[in-house]
Write an enzyme that holds these catalytic residues in place. Structure first.
Site, PDB file in Angstrom:
ATOM      1  N   ARG A  62       0.805  -1.251   0.142  1.00 22.57           N
ATOM      2  CA  ARG A  62       0.107   0.152  -0.318  1.00 22.57           C
ATOM      3  C   ARG A  62       1.199   1.191  -0.217  1.00 22.57           C
ATOM      4  O   ARG A  62       0.502   2.357   0.847  1.00 22.57           O
ATOM      5  CB  ARG A  62      -0.400  -0.054   1.233  1.00 22.57           C
ATOM      6  CG  ARG A  62      -2.130  -1.420   0.836  1.00 22.57           C
ATOM      7  CD  ARG A  62      -2.925  -0.344  -0.061  1.00 22.57           C
ATOM      8  NE  ARG A  62      -4.354  -1.759   0.233  1.00 22.57           N
ATOM      9  CZ  ARG A  62      -5.146  -1.371   0.807  1.00 22.57           C
ATOM     10  NH1 ARG A  62      -5.466  -0.282   1.887  1.00 22.57           N
ATOM     11  NH2 ARG A  62      -5.973  -2.538   0.723  1.00 22.57           N
ATOM     12  N   ARG A  90      -4.207   6.230   0.038  1.00 25.80           N
ATOM     13  CA  ARG A  90      -4.839   7.492   0.899  1.00 25.80           C
ATOM     14  C   ARG A  90      -4.090   8.293   1.682  1.00 25.80           C
ATOM     15  O   ARG A  90      -3.936   9.315   1.700  1.00 25.80           O
ATOM     16  CB  ARG A  90      -6.015   7.411   1.329  1.00 25.80           C
ATOM     17  CG  ARG A  90      -6.639   7.364   0.843  1.00 25.80           C
ATOM     18  CD  ARG A  90      -8.353   6.305   0.940  1.00 25.80           C
ATOM     19  NE  ARG A  90      -7.606   5.297   1.654  1.00 25.80           N
ATOM     20  CZ  ARG A  90      -8.421   4.838   1.983  1.00 25.80           C
ATOM     21  NH1 ARG A  90      -9.740   3.915   2.442  1.00 25.80           N
ATOM     22  NH2 ARG A  90      -7.789   3.261   2.223  1.00 25.80           N
ATOM     23  N   ARG A 142      -8.297  10.341  -6.882  1.00 27.74           N
ATOM     24  CA  ARG A 142      -8.363   9.773  -7.088  1.00 27.74           C
ATOM     25  C   ARG A 142      -9.649  10.742  -7.316  1.00 27.74           C
ATOM     26  O   ARG A 142     -11.088  10.278  -7.457  1.00 27.74           O
ATOM     27  CB  ARG A 142      -8.487  10.124  -5.371  1.00 27.74           C
ATOM     28  CG  ARG A 142      -9.705   8.239  -5.278  1.00 27.74           C
ATOM     29  CD  ARG A 142      -9.123   7.644  -4.990  1.00 27.74           C
ATOM     30  NE  ARG A 142     -10.643   7.033  -4.315  1.00 27.74           N
ATOM     31  CZ  ARG A 142     -11.578   6.924  -5.322  1.00 27.74           C
ATOM     32  NH1 ARG A 142     -11.766   7.124  -6.325  1.00 27.74           N
ATOM     33  NH2 ARG A 142     -13.004   6.248  -4.222  1.00 27.74           N
ATOM     34  N   ASP A 177      -6.589  -3.359  -7.318  1.00 27.00           N
ATOM     35  CA  ASP A 177      -7.405  -4.199  -6.625  1.00 27.00           C
ATOM     36  C   ASP A 177      -7.511  -5.103  -6.503  1.00 27.00           C
ATOM     37  O   ASP A 177      -7.986  -6.389  -7.734  1.00 27.00           O
ATOM     38  CB  ASP A 177      -8.281  -3.638  -5.697  1.00 27.00           C
ATOM     39  CG  ASP A 177      -8.810  -3.845  -4.867  1.00 27.00           C
ATOM     40  OD1 ASP A 177      -8.192  -2.535  -3.824  1.00 27.00           O
ATOM     41  OD2 ASP A 177      -9.523  -5.115  -3.776  1.00 27.00           O
ATOM     42  N   TYR A 189     -14.427 -12.163   0.382  1.00 28.65           N
ATOM     43  CA  TYR A 189     -15.325 -11.137   0.438  1.00 28.65           C
ATOM     44  C   TYR A 189     -15.986 -11.751  -0.547  1.00 28.65           C
ATOM     45  O   TYR A 189     -17.389 -11.191   0.020  1.00 28.65           O
ATOM     46  CB  TYR A 189     -14.189  -9.739  -0.317  1.00 28.65           C
ATOM     47  CG  TYR A 189     -12.907  -9.309   0.528  1.00 28.65           C
ATOM     48  CD1 TYR A 189     -13.338  -8.792   1.250  1.00 28.65           C
ATOM     49  CD2 TYR A 189     -12.263  -9.950   0.376  1.00 28.65           C
ATOM     50  CE1 TYR A 189     -12.695  -7.832   1.771  1.00 28.65           C
ATOM     51  CE2 TYR A 189     -10.860  -9.006   1.063  1.00 28.65           C
ATOM     52  CZ  TYR A 189     -11.439  -7.640   2.096  1.00 28.65           C
ATOM     53  OH  TYR A 189     -10.260  -8.231   2.720  1.00 28.65           O
TER      54      TYR A 189
HETATM   55  O1  CP3 Z   1       0.002   0.669  -3.272  1.00 29.31           O
HETATM   56  C1  CP3 Z   1      -0.501  -0.814  -3.570  1.00 29.31           C
HETATM   57  O2  CP3 Z   1      -0.276  -2.194  -2.831  1.00 29.31           O
HETATM   58  C2  CP3 Z   1      -1.318  -1.149  -4.844  1.00 29.31           C
HETATM   59  C3  CP3 Z   1      -2.770  -1.143  -4.698  1.00 29.31           C
HETATM   60  C4  CP3 Z   1      -2.890  -2.185  -4.472  1.00 29.31           C
HETATM   61  C5  CP3 Z   1      -4.683  -1.494  -3.774  1.00 29.31           C
HETATM   62  N1  CP3 Z   1      -5.032  -2.717  -2.395  1.00 29.31           N
HETATM   63  C6  CP3 Z   1      -5.196   0.100  -3.502  1.00 29.31           C
HETATM   64  C7  CP3 Z   1      -6.305  -0.228  -2.568  1.00 29.31           C
HETATM   65  C8  CP3 Z   1      -3.193  -3.279  -3.573  1.00 29.31           C
HETATM   66  C9  CP3 Z   1      -1.775  -3.994  -3.591  1.00 29.31           C
HETATM   67  C10 CP3 Z   1      -4.306  -3.505  -2.361  1.00 29.31           C
HETATM   68  C11 CP3 Z   1      -4.839  -5.024  -2.435  1.00 29.31           C
HETATM   69  C12 CP3 Z   1      -5.881  -5.452  -1.429  1.00 29.31           C
HETATM   70  N2  CP3 Z   1      -7.218  -4.978  -1.533  1.00 29.31           N
HETATM   71  C13 CP3 Z   1      -6.141  -6.474  -0.098  1.00 29.31           C
HETATM   72  C14 CP3 Z   1      -3.989  -7.487   0.120  1.00 29.31           C
HETATM   73  C15 CP3 Z   1      -3.610  -6.369   0.876  1.00 29.31           C
HETATM   74  C16 CP3 Z   1      -4.522  -5.779   1.854  1.00 29.31           C
HETATM   75  O3  CP3 Z   1      -4.205  -4.628   2.160  1.00 29.31           O
HETATM   76  O4  CP3 Z   1      -4.000  -6.657   2.880  1.00 29.31           O
HETATM   77  C17 CP3 Z   1      -6.867  -6.762   0.112  1.00 29.31           C
HETATM   78  C18 CP3 Z   1      -7.672  -7.386   1.319  1.00 29.31           C
HETATM   79  C19 CP3 Z   1      -7.911  -5.596  -0.492  1.00 29.31           C
HETATM   80  C20 CP3 Z   1     -10.026  -5.369  -0.619  1.00 29.31           C
HETATM   81  C21 CP3 Z   1      -9.401  -3.788  -0.439  1.00 29.31           C
HETATM   82  N3  CP3 Z   1      -9.315  -2.959  -1.009  1.00 29.31           N
HETATM   83  C22 CP3 Z   1     -10.270  -3.061   0.987  1.00 29.31           C
HETATM   84  C23 CP3 Z   1     -10.517  -3.979   1.934  1.00 29.31           C
HETATM   85  C24 CP3 Z   1      -9.960  -1.704   0.831  1.00 29.31           C
HETATM   86  C25 CP3 Z   1     -10.789  -1.108   1.569  1.00 29.31           C
HETATM   87  C26 CP3 Z   1     -10.470  -0.892   2.762  1.00 29.31           C
HETATM   88  C27 CP3 Z   1      -9.802   0.605   2.491  1.00 29.31           C
HETATM   89  O5  CP3 Z   1      -8.632   1.041   3.139  1.00 29.31           O
HETATM   90  O6  CP3 Z   1     -10.451   1.476   2.717  1.00 29.31           O
HETATM   91  C28 CP3 Z   1      -9.604  -1.162  -1.038  1.00 29.31           C
HETATM   92  C29 CP3 Z   1     -10.051  -0.312  -1.392  1.00 29.31           C
HETATM   93  C30 CP3 Z   1      -8.092   0.214  -1.543  1.00 29.31           C
HETATM   94  N4  CP3 Z   1      -7.199  -0.959  -2.562  1.00 29.31           N
HETATM   95  C31 CP3 Z   1      -8.016   1.669  -1.421  1.00 29.31           C
HETATM   96  C32 CP3 Z   1      -6.572   1.499  -2.617  1.00 29.31           C
HETATM   97  C33 CP3 Z   1      -5.213   2.140  -2.493  1.00 29.31           C
HETATM   98  C34 CP3 Z   1      -8.485   2.409  -0.889  1.00 29.31           C
HETATM   99  C35 CP3 Z   1      -9.899   3.017  -1.570  1.00 29.31           C
HETATM  100  C36 CP3 Z   1      -9.432   4.424  -2.620  1.00 29.31           C
HETATM  101  O7  CP3 Z   1      -8.803   5.349  -2.172  1.00 29.31           O
HETATM  102  O8  CP3 Z   1     -10.711   5.455  -1.877  1.00 29.31           O
END
Ligand code: CP3
Length: 344
Positions: free
Chosen positions: A26, A30, A39, A76, A152
């Site tokens: 990550r 944000r 975004r 994602d 999920y």
């Molecule tokens: O920098 C990076 O890591 C690259 C991109 C990336 C994202 N998600 C962007 C993201 C990666 C590799 C992921 C993987 C991901 N997504 C996982 C596995 C890694 C982990 O963190 O456990 C999981 C479980 C998800 C599912 C997911 N996506 C969730 C649970 C959420 C919401 C939780 C939150 O933080 O709000 C997301 C959304 C998400 N994925 C965001 C980002 C930057 C935030 C959403 C936004 O910007 O509006």
């Protein structure tokens, strides 16, 4: 610089590095003001992930700011259920929400046929990032592991006890296996497409591996992941694969051996050197600073980063967090970690 000269890929291919390569899960997201600004250009998060001009920029933002050794594709893990036809929505402040899959009929309504076409924009992002990355930085593609994506899909949301999928795995093994099979097939094809587009390593995120009942660990985690790794390696034998079975604890060494991954991601609950001892020298390790310590910063963070780097001298080791950067993390703390890992 040719691909074998990139420090991150060298460690994955077998050589320890004097200064460990680093990237952070990550690292795009944000906590960065430039990400929050970008975004606003997308209607919703899925739209953002599927617009290559925005996703390329989000992937590159942390590389420009900090010069990490690897970029991770901006996408994602929930794009796979989305592309299979399940409704996936990201609700601000509430995380992802899906229409839950609970029966064979629900599964029958989903299809993997359109996945390659619907996720083709992700491969355009891969190509765009490769064209723009500095020569010493590598590009990591990724997908969620079948168990984690399925949590999920079945629960309809994240971060719970995951009672529904655990009940399904115990009481309806045929349905559970059918769901794993669909996800193995779609995920392997998706990762191969990322590699064809130019991803230089792949990471498989099994964020919820720690919730799998022990006796079902192979059916839920090692088995499906091994099949994906085998399919990828059949096409790209030299492409390194990193597995991240978060909170797998006692299963970690068996996971590394049974799946054939080149490296394991180590969560913050584990000890990085102990994990390296457990998997042995044929597997690299990546981890495992607590994201809460990155959030706090200060002398405690400095000391722990130095301790981890010293403990891993001479080993195949990539510096990372034990899980992702959290949104309230001050960007300066990330800069400090990069400086410390590189000897500052
Ligand atoms: O920098 C990076 O890591 C690259 C991109 C990336 C994202 N998600 C962007 C993201 C990666 C590799 C992921 C993987 C991901 N997504 C996982 C596995 C890694 C982990 O963190 O456990 C999981 C479980 C998800 C599912 C997911 N996506 C969730 C649970 C959420 C919401 C939780 C939150 O933080 O709000 C997301 C959304 C998400 N994925 C965001 C980002 C930057 C935030 C959403 C936004 O910007 O509006």
């Amino acid at each position: 610089m040719d691909a074998t000269g990139k420090p991150f890929l060298k460690v994955l291919r077998g050589a320890p590095a004097a200064v460990p390569p680093l990237w952070l899960m990550r690292q795009a997201g944000r906590y960065l003001p430039e990400y929050r600004a970008l975004r606003t250009q997308a209607r919703d998060f899925i739209d953002f992930c599927l617009r290559p001009e925005l996703a390329v920029e989000a992937t590159l933002q942390p590389i420009r700011r900090y010069g990490m050794d690897a970029a991770i594709l901006f996408a994602d893990i929930l794009l796979i259920p989305h592309a299979m036809g399940q409704s996936v929505r990201f609700v601000e402040g509430d995380g992802p929400q899906l229409v839950p899959l609970r029966s064979a009929e629900d599964l029958a309504r989903l299809s993997t046929d359109a996945v390659p076409e619907l996720l083709a924009p992700v491969c355009d992002t891969v190509r765009g990032v490769r064209a723009a990355l500095p020569p010493e930085a590598a590009l990591i593609g990724f997908a969620g592991a079948p168990w984690t994506v399925a949590t999920y899909m079945v629960e309809g949301k994240g971060g719970t006890e995951q009672g529904n999928i655990r009940r399904m795995a115990w009481s309806n093994p045929a349905l559970f296996a059918a769901l794993m099979d669909r996800l193995v097939e779609a995920t392997a094809a998706y990762l191969i497409a990322q590699a064809e587009a130019g991803a230089e390593a792949l990471q498989i995120f099994d964020t919820w591996a720690g919730n799998v009942p022990g006796p079902l660990f192979d059916a839920a985690v090692t088995g499906p992941t091994a099949r994906i790794v085998r399919a990828v390696k059949a096409k790209f034998p030299a492409l390194p694969v990193i597995g991240f079975p978060r909170a797998a604890g006692v299963h970690l060494a068996r996971y590394a051996k049974a799946t054939g991954v080149d490296a394991v991601g180590v969560d913050h609950m584990n000890d990085i050197r102990g994990a390296s001892d457990a998997v042995g020298p044929s597997v690299a390790v990546q981890g495992n600073l607590d994201p809460m310590l990155l959030l706090e910063g200060g002398p405690a963070m400095d000391a722990e980063v130095r301790r981890q780097v010293a403990a891993m001298q001479g080993r195949r080791y990539i510096f990372n967090l034990g899980h992702g950067v959290t949104p309230p993390t001050p960007p300066d703390h990330v800069a400090r970690v990069v400086e410390l890992v590189r000897g500052g």
